[in-house]
Design a protein around this motif. Structure first.
Motif, short mmCIF file in Angstrom:
data_model
loop_
_atom_site.label_atom_id
_atom_site.label_comp_id
_atom_site.label_asym_id
_atom_site.label_seq_id
_atom_site.Cartn_x
_atom_site.Cartn_y
_atom_site.Cartn_z
N GLU A 108 0.71 -1.19 -0.08
CA GLU A 108 -0.33 -0.69 0.10
C GLU A 108 0.94 0.87 0.12
O GLU A 108 0.09 1.80 -0.56
N ARG A 109 1.91 1.67 1.27
CA ARG A 109 3.05 2.34 0.74
C ARG A 109 4.16 2.09 -0.18
O ARG A 109 5.01 2.86 -0.51
N GLN A 110 3.79 1.79 -1.60
CA GLN A 110 4.84 1.57 -2.67
C GLN A 110 6.20 0.82 -1.58
O GLN A 110 7.39 2.00 -2.64
N VAL A 111 6.05 0.74 -1.43
CA VAL A 111 7.77 0.49 -0.33
C VAL A 111 8.42 -1.35 -0.75
O VAL A 111 7.20 -1.89 -0.13
N THR A 112 9.59 -1.55 -1.05
CA THR A 112 9.64 -2.90 -1.34
C THR A 112 10.36 -3.60 0.11
O THR A 112 11.49 -2.56 0.91
N LEU A 113 10.11 -4.17 0.36
CA LEU A 113 10.60 -4.62 1.64
C LEU A 113 10.99 -6.98 0.98
O LEU A 113 10.52 -7.46 0.41
N THR A 114 12.37 -6.78 1.98
CA THR A 114 13.17 -8.08 1.41
C THR A 114 13.43 -8.68 2.60
O THR A 114 13.65 -7.23 3.27
N LEU A 115 13.71 -9.75 2.29
CA LEU A 115 14.21 -10.65 3.51
C LEU A 115 14.76 -11.95 3.10
O LEU A 115 14.91 -12.72 2.40
N ASP A 116 16.44 -11.84 4.07
CA ASP A 116 17.51 -12.18 3.57
C ASP A 116 17.45 -13.40 4.78
O ASP A 116 18.12 -12.67 6.09
N ALA A 117 17.13 -14.74 5.18
CA ALA A 117 17.00 -15.11 6.25
C ALA A 117 17.60 -16.73 5.50
O ALA A 117 17.07 -16.75 4.52
N PRO A 118 17.97 -17.87 7.00
CA PRO A 118 18.86 -19.00 6.55
C PRO A 118 17.49 -20.02 6.18
O PRO A 118 16.44 -19.48 7.33
N LEU A 175 8.23 1.49 8.56
CA LEU A 175 7.46 1.39 7.39
C LEU A 175 6.93 2.71 7.40
O LEU A 175 6.35 3.38 6.50
N ALA A 176 6.65 3.63 8.85
CA ALA A 176 5.85 4.97 8.91
C ALA A 176 7.13 5.72 8.48
O ALA A 176 6.79 6.83 7.88
N HIS A 177 8.46 5.34 8.13
CA HIS A 177 9.59 6.71 7.66
C HIS A 177 10.31 6.25 6.67
O HIS A 177 11.03 7.19 6.36
N THR A 178 9.28 5.58 5.81
CA THR A 178 10.74 5.62 4.33
C THR A 178 8.85 5.89 3.91
O THR A 178 7.87 5.30 3.40
N PRO A 179 9.68 5.90 3.02
CA PRO A 179 8.12 7.12 1.49
C PRO A 179 8.16 6.31 0.54
O PRO A 179 8.60 4.97 0.46
N ALA A 180 7.23 6.72 -0.63
CA ALA A 180 6.86 5.57 -1.51
C ALA A 180 8.58 5.76 -2.29
O ALA A 180 8.71 6.90 -2.08
N GLY A 181 8.17 4.51 -3.07
CA GLY A 181 9.94 4.16 -4.06
C GLY A 181 10.54 3.48 -2.82
O GLY A 181 11.37 2.95 -3.58
N GLY A 182 10.62 3.48 -1.89
CA GLY A 182 11.76 3.41 -0.63
C GLY A 182 11.88 1.94 -0.53
O GLY A 182 11.11 1.14 -1.56
N ARG A 183 12.96 1.64 0.26
CA ARG A 183 12.98 0.25 -0.01
C ARG A 183 13.65 0.19 1.96
O ARG A 183 14.42 0.42 2.53
N GLN A 192 11.47 -10.83 -1.38
CA GLN A 192 10.98 -9.62 -1.37
C GLN A 192 9.48 -9.37 -1.68
O GLN A 192 8.92 -10.44 -2.36
N PHE A 193 8.56 -8.33 -0.27
CA PHE A 193 7.33 -8.11 -1.10
C PHE A 193 7.53 -6.92 -1.14
O PHE A 193 8.06 -6.10 -1.28
N GLY A 194 5.83 -6.42 -1.53
CA GLY A 194 5.01 -5.44 -1.78
C GLY A 194 5.89 -4.59 -3.05
O GLY A 194 5.34 -5.23 -4.04
N ALA A 195 6.31 -3.43 -3.60
CA ALA A 195 6.62 -2.91 -4.88
C ALA A 195 7.70 -3.55 -5.20
O ALA A 195 8.80 -4.23 -4.53
#
Length: 423
Positions: free
Chosen positions: A275-285, A310-318, A418-421
């Motif tokens: 919804e916030r157009q933020v790319t969310l990635t996870l690197d886990a074993p 998420l609250a402080h990352t603008p749209a297009g952020g990561r 990877q999640f989100g945008a």
């Protein structure tokens, strides 16, 4: 701590110290009294045995300077070679026993000492045995002196021990008062604004209802959001109180799989990231990373750090979430490309109720302070790095455990890259 609380704690320490000191002092006096009584009884019994032997056999085994035997045939008193002390023999006792043929036992104090006298009939004669107890009295004085010194030292030690025991015994009370005062301060500080907002918005909705004006849906949404915020604050306060409990009061928790916990928490934020157009990635074993601790508290750490990013990352952020193991330590890193913060605030943002300049709605107060409490109570560390306008980076390190994870509690690890945008 307030002055009244300090006075209560101080009085409790003094009372406990006094009771402990009196108890130990009483035990020392009791032990000394019993020992002295046993010594006196033993000496008296030994003296009477010596005197009985002397009157029965006409001789006494005591030291020559401390014992005398007198024999009386009705007319003459035979004193023997050892000169008797002044006032002996006791003529009245000799005459009485000669007349009645009974045994008479007498204690005489004179010449700076105590004499034990036994007068008894022996055949046609009367025998009087005298024993000087000066050495026994000296032993008693030495024992009393030794016990007096021991009692003085013991009483001093008892007082010091009492104060130490009182301090340690009252320490939980002082800690409880401190935790109670901090809990009240946290509650009053954190709840004051949301409660005022709920009251104001509820009054506004009620006023509109009385005037027949349609209720604004946005007002209801804000009211619901504020009440939800109240629930979150209460959860924060209760969690903080639980973490502040003494280790002896806390039950051991089974190991928590940090890999599974992080994966499910990140997955739960995918919709908000989209919804916030933020790319969310996870690197886990792929393998579990077991850490000892409270699962709900650790889930709160990951969730709050993600929500803060998420609250402080603008749209297009990561936002990049990285989980790895190194040297028996699980390291969780959450880095974003959001607003960031001044590195000078890196330590102060974990202080209770701290707000950096221009923070706006950014809640540095109880939120991050509570996260630090959670991490430190799990014997871990949390660090923050940031630059204004160039994002923030939070690193959490927790010690791992070799204990197996219960299959009933271990969730399936969701391997997400990877999640989100951008999905």
């Amino acid at each position: 701590m307030e002055a009244a609380e300090q006075a209560i704690v101080r009085r409790a320490r003094l009372r406990i110290g006094l009771l402990v000191g009196l108890t130990i002092g009483g035990l020392l006096l009791l032990a000394g009294g019993i020992s002295y009584a046993v010594l006196v009884h033993s000496q008296e019994a030994q003296i009477q045995r010596e005197l009985t032997w002397g009157t029965e056999h006409g001789t006494i085994a005591g030291p020559p300077a401390c014992s005398w035997i007198f024999q009386y045939d009705g007319a003459t008193v035979y004193t023997g070679l050892n000169p008797p002390p002044p006032g002996f023999p006791l003529s009245d006792a000799l005459d009485t026993v000669a007349a009645t043929r009974t045994t008479e036992i007498t204690t005489v104090t004179r010449n700076g000492t105590t004499y034990h006298v036994r007068t008894a009939a022996r055949g046609d004669n009367v025998v009087q045995a005298v024993f000087d107890a000066r050495f026994q009295l000296s032993d008693r004085r030495h024992l009393l002196l030794a016990f007096s010194l021991a009692a003085a030292v013991g009483l001093l030690a008892a007082m010091l021990t009492g104060l130490l025991v009182g301090r340690r015994a009252v320490a939980p009370l002082a800690e409880a008062l401190t935790r109670q005062r901090r809990f009240v301060a946290d509650a009053s500080h954190e709840l004051r604004t949301p409660i005022a907002q709920v009251h104001t918005r509820a009054q506004l909705i009620a006023r509109r209802a009385r005037n027949g004006t349609a209720t604004n849906l946005d007002d209801l949404e804000r009211l619901i959001g504020t009440t939800r915020r109240l629930g979150e604050i209460v959860d924060d306060l209760l969690l903080s109180a639980r973490l502040a409990a003494a280790p002896a009061d806390r039950k051991p928790d089974p190991p928590v799989d940090l890999t599974s916990l992080t994966g499910t928490t990140v997955a739960a934020e995918t919709e908000r990231a989209a919804e916030r157009q933020v790319t969310l990635t996870l690197d886990a074993p792929d393998d579990p990373l077991p850490v000892p601790g409270v699962e709900s508290a650790l889930r709160r750490v990951v969730g709050e750090l993600l929500a803060n990013a998420l609250a402080h990352t603008p749209a297009g952020g990561r936002i990049d979430v990285t989980l790895r193991a190194a040297d028996a330590v699980a390291e969780l890193v959450i880095a974003d490309t959001g607003n960031g913060f001044d590195q000078a605030d890196a330590r102060r943002i974990f202080d209770r109720f701290h707000r950096g300049p221009g923070s706006g709605d950014r809640r540095f107060g109880l939120g991050l302070a509570l996260l630090q409490e959670v991490v430190t109570s799990h014997h871990g560390t949390i660090e923050a790095e940031g630059q204004p306008g160039r994002g923030a980076r939070f690193t959490v390190r927790l010690p791992m455990t070799r204990s197996p994870i219960s299959t009933g509690r271990a969730a399936r690890v969701l391997r997400v890259r990877q999640f989100g945008a951008g999905t």
